[in-house]
Design an enzyme around this catalytic site. Structure first.
Site, PDB file in Angstrom:
ATOM      1  N   ASN A 149      48.257  34.732 -27.439  1.00 40.78           N
ATOM      2  CA  ASN A 149      47.312  33.643 -27.671  1.00 40.78           C
ATOM      3  C   ASN A 149      47.948  32.557 -28.538  1.00 40.78           C
ATOM      4  O   ASN A 149      48.925  32.835 -29.234  1.00 40.78           O
ATOM      5  CB  ASN A 149      46.046  34.187 -28.343  1.00 40.78           C
ATOM      6  CG  ASN A 149      45.164  34.925 -27.360  1.00 40.78           C
ATOM      7  OD1 ASN A 149      44.963  34.474 -26.244  1.00 40.78           O
ATOM      8  ND2 ASN A 149      44.660  36.079 -27.765  1.00 40.78           N
ATOM      9  N   CYS A 170      45.173  38.236 -19.587  1.00 38.22           N
ATOM     10  CA  CYS A 170      44.197  38.616 -20.608  1.00 38.22           C
ATOM     11  C   CYS A 170      43.322  39.722 -20.020  1.00 38.22           C
ATOM     12  O   CYS A 170      43.262  39.905 -18.812  1.00 38.22           O
ATOM     13  CB  CYS A 170      43.355  37.399 -21.006  1.00 38.22           C
ATOM     14  SG  CYS A 170      42.163  37.693 -22.316  1.00 38.22           S
ATOM     15  N   HIS A 171      42.634  40.481 -20.880  1.00 40.74           N
ATOM     16  CA  HIS A 171      41.801  41.581 -20.397  1.00 40.74           C
ATOM     17  C   HIS A 171      40.305  41.314 -20.590  1.00 40.74           C
ATOM     18  O   HIS A 171      39.487  42.213 -20.430  1.00 40.74           O
ATOM     19  CB  HIS A 171      42.176  42.898 -21.092  1.00 40.74           C
ATOM     20  CG  HIS A 171      42.419  42.748 -22.562  1.00 40.74           C
ATOM     21  ND1 HIS A 171      43.593  43.134 -23.154  1.00 40.74           N
ATOM     22  CD2 HIS A 171      41.661  42.233 -23.550  1.00 40.74           C
ATOM     23  CE1 HIS A 171      43.537  42.877 -24.450  1.00 40.74           C
ATOM     24  NE2 HIS A 171      42.373  42.333 -24.711  1.00 40.74           N
ATOM     25  N   HIS A 201      38.994  32.985 -22.087  1.00 40.85           N
ATOM     26  CA  HIS A 201      37.976  33.204 -23.110  1.00 40.85           C
ATOM     27  C   HIS A 201      36.703  32.386 -22.868  1.00 40.85           C
ATOM     28  O   HIS A 201      35.781  32.453 -23.673  1.00 40.85           O
ATOM     29  CB  HIS A 201      38.522  32.950 -24.526  1.00 40.85           C
ATOM     30  CG  HIS A 201      39.549  33.944 -24.951  1.00 40.85           C
ATOM     31  ND1 HIS A 201      40.304  33.798 -26.089  1.00 40.85           N
ATOM     32  CD2 HIS A 201      39.959  35.120 -24.389  1.00 40.85           C
ATOM     33  CE1 HIS A 201      41.143  34.820 -26.212  1.00 40.85           C
ATOM     34  NE2 HIS A 201      40.941  35.636 -25.183  1.00 40.85           N
ATOM     35  N   TYR A 258      33.269  28.853 -29.505  1.00 44.17           N
ATOM     36  CA  TYR A 258      33.440  27.775 -28.527  1.00 44.17           C
ATOM     37  C   TYR A 258      32.136  27.034 -28.260  1.00 44.17           C
ATOM     38  O   TYR A 258      32.151  25.920 -27.744  1.00 44.17           O
ATOM     39  CB  TYR A 258      33.971  28.329 -27.200  1.00 44.17           C
ATOM     40  CG  TYR A 258      35.049  29.362 -27.360  1.00 44.17           C
ATOM     41  CD1 TYR A 258      36.127  29.139 -28.221  1.00 44.17           C
ATOM     42  CD2 TYR A 258      34.996  30.580 -26.692  1.00 44.17           C
ATOM     43  CE1 TYR A 258      37.107  30.098 -28.394  1.00 44.17           C
ATOM     44  CE2 TYR A 258      35.977  31.534 -26.850  1.00 44.17           C
ATOM     45  CZ  TYR A 258      37.027  31.295 -27.710  1.00 44.17           C
ATOM     46  OH  TYR A 258      37.988  32.241 -27.883  1.00 44.17           O
TER      47      TYR A 258
END
Length: 488
Positions: A149, A170-171, A201, A258
């Site tokens: 990241n 990414c998971h 994300h 976010y």
């Protein structure tokens, strides 16, 4: 098959072990070479000892090397995997601590927000060094798999400026799907079919089907609200589901960074988060977790080494993308996953230059993305806000333009909801000065930043955040693990 995989940042002991055992679950891959590299020789020796024990216990011909000389590790590599944290926990602590002085409360701070943007500034010069080495030393056409990241910024820099074949991994999608399968009562994860699309994300489950039955918003809301655990841990995500109509892949705490409506005031933070685990919104939660994990590995290393003596069980292969991508590329066994790549028409209502996360299929011809996806308008709007911040942040990191960096931070949704322009300008000066050793591109800007700080009249405060917890000691962690084991 015989080829070489280089892992940069291999001192991330637990994650490197997971990638290693996953890859060796592929029968054709047992005769390959893993070249580990890290700045910390101490961490390298720990992970090499663990991997050597796995190789010996399973009677494999796999070769494992470890070196602090990155260029040596990259020589002849077909695949390069990065899981680096530039600046380590020392710099990360500043990513959380300094913004708190200006009222910005982050749970993770590794994607956007003030912390994620500065994290990107530290990473991008190093990512470009990796790319230069890959072009010069790796096997022609080598693929760069970035796990580090901030995912979008790192991948953007590697593709646009590093000129290396790169995919970001990414998971989050897998974890979100596991939650949905559980609340819907699926007997296995295979019963759930889904399409996720957006940016890392901020990816959205825009199509959900359980055994062919299409799952709508109301059914999913009811399932989450009825769940005894997720109804408390994922309050924010459930609220977003109600308002947006689709579920987000990202954790409650991460998503709150976010979408600033949930994290711009202390009373709102405590209303929407859950303190049962760091990932649900705790102030600086991932920093605390990372610190405890590092301390735990250091103290309990003999146990990890002993556990490495067990046979590899292919049935326990994880859902991390890396091993499945390599298997598809090398054996032509097709793999479907969600990958971070340049948009280029994949998502119709996001900018073409953005790094998006969306479905694709992998075979011997490469990663083939499913194009023509259109996000719900609210999802696209939140993604675009982040993309604009990411774009400015990447350009600032490349150019060393501190004014552009300040504008990127100013336009971050959470920062903009909390701080004034004067506060942002001073905060960025403070963060750049504190992290100067990892920010070579800003070397010429540091003296002026120090001068401005010496004369600044912007007031700050000594604030731990709305929901901060202390790092637990090894003894406390042992006691907690013992209690959980006894409860089971």
């Amino acid at each position: 098959m015989s080829f070489k995989i280089a892992i940069i940042g291999a001192g991330s002991v637990g994650f490197t072990k997971k990638l290693f055992t996953d890859i060796l679950c592929v029968p054709e891959f047992q005769d390959i070479e893993f070249a580990l590299t890290d700045l910390s020789d101490h961490n390298l020796q720990m992970i090499k000892a663990i991997l050597d024990r796995i190789v010996a216990a399973n009677g494999l011909p796999t070769k494992v090397t470890a070196t602090t000389d990155r260029r040596k590790a990259l020589e002849g590599a077909r695949y390069v995997i990065s899981c680096v944290r530039v600046g380590g926990l020392e710099a990360y602590a500043d990513d959380i601590r300094i913004p708190l002085k200006y009222g910005i409360d982050q749970c993770v701070g590794d994607t956007i927000c003030a912390g994620g943007i500065l994290y990107g500034q530290r990473n991008i010069p190093v990512i470009l060094d990796f790319c230069k080495d890959i072009r010069e030393l790796a096997e022609p056409g080598a693929k760069f798999l970035n796990y580090a990241n901030p995912m979008a910024m790192n991948t953007w820099a590697a593709i646009e400026y590093g000129k290396v074949d790169t995919v970001g991994l990414c998971h989050g999608v897998q974890h979100g799907a596991e939650q949905i399968a559980e609340v819907l009562g699926a007997k296995s994860h295979g019963e759930l079919d889904y399409v996720c699309s957006g940016i890392n994300h901020q990816t959205w489950f825009i199509d959900l089907r359980l055994n062919g039955h299409k799952i709508g918003k109301d059914e999913l809301v009811a399932a989450f609200e009825a769940h005894p655990v997720f109804s408390q841990q994922e309050k924010l995500r459930i609220d977003v589901l109600k308002r947006f109509g689709v579920y987000s892949t990202e954790s409650n705490g991460h998503l709150s960074e976010y979408l600033p409506w949930y994290r711009k005031r202390p009373d709102e933070i405590t209303r929407w988060i859950d303190m049962s685990d760091w990932i649900h919104g705790e102030t600086g939660g991932y920093l605390r977790y990372s610190t405890e994990t590092r301390n735990w590995f250091e103290t309990e290393f003999p146990q990890f080494l002993e556990a490495a003596s067990k046979p590899i069980d292919p049935a326990k292969r994880s859902n991390e993308h890396a091993s499945h991508i390599l298997e598809a590329l090398e054996t032509n066994r097709v793999y479907r996953g969600h990958f971070n790549v340049k948009n280029n028409g994949v998502i119709t209502n996001l900018p073409q230059d953005a790094i998006i996360e969306s479905p694709g299929f992998v075979d011997r011809f490469g990663i083939n993305m499913t194009s023509g996806i259109t996000l719900p308008e609210a999802c696209a709007a939140t993604c675009i806000s982040s993309i604009n911040v990411q774009r400015m942040s990447v350009h600032a990191a490349i150019s060393g333009d501190i004014d552009l960096l300040k504008l990127a931070v100013l336009h971050d949704p959470l920062v903009g909801a909390v701080s004034t322009p004067e506060e942002v300008w001073q905060m960025v000066d403070e963060m750049v000065v504190a992290q100067a050793r990892w920010l070579p591109q800003y070397a010429d800007a540091i003296p002026a930043a120090k001068e401005r700080l010496s004369k600044s009249k912007v007031r700050t405060r000594d604030w731990a955040g709305a929901a901060r917890r202390d790092v637990r000691s090894i003894e406390e962690l042992r006691a907690e693990k013992a209690a959980l084991k006894q409860a089971v």
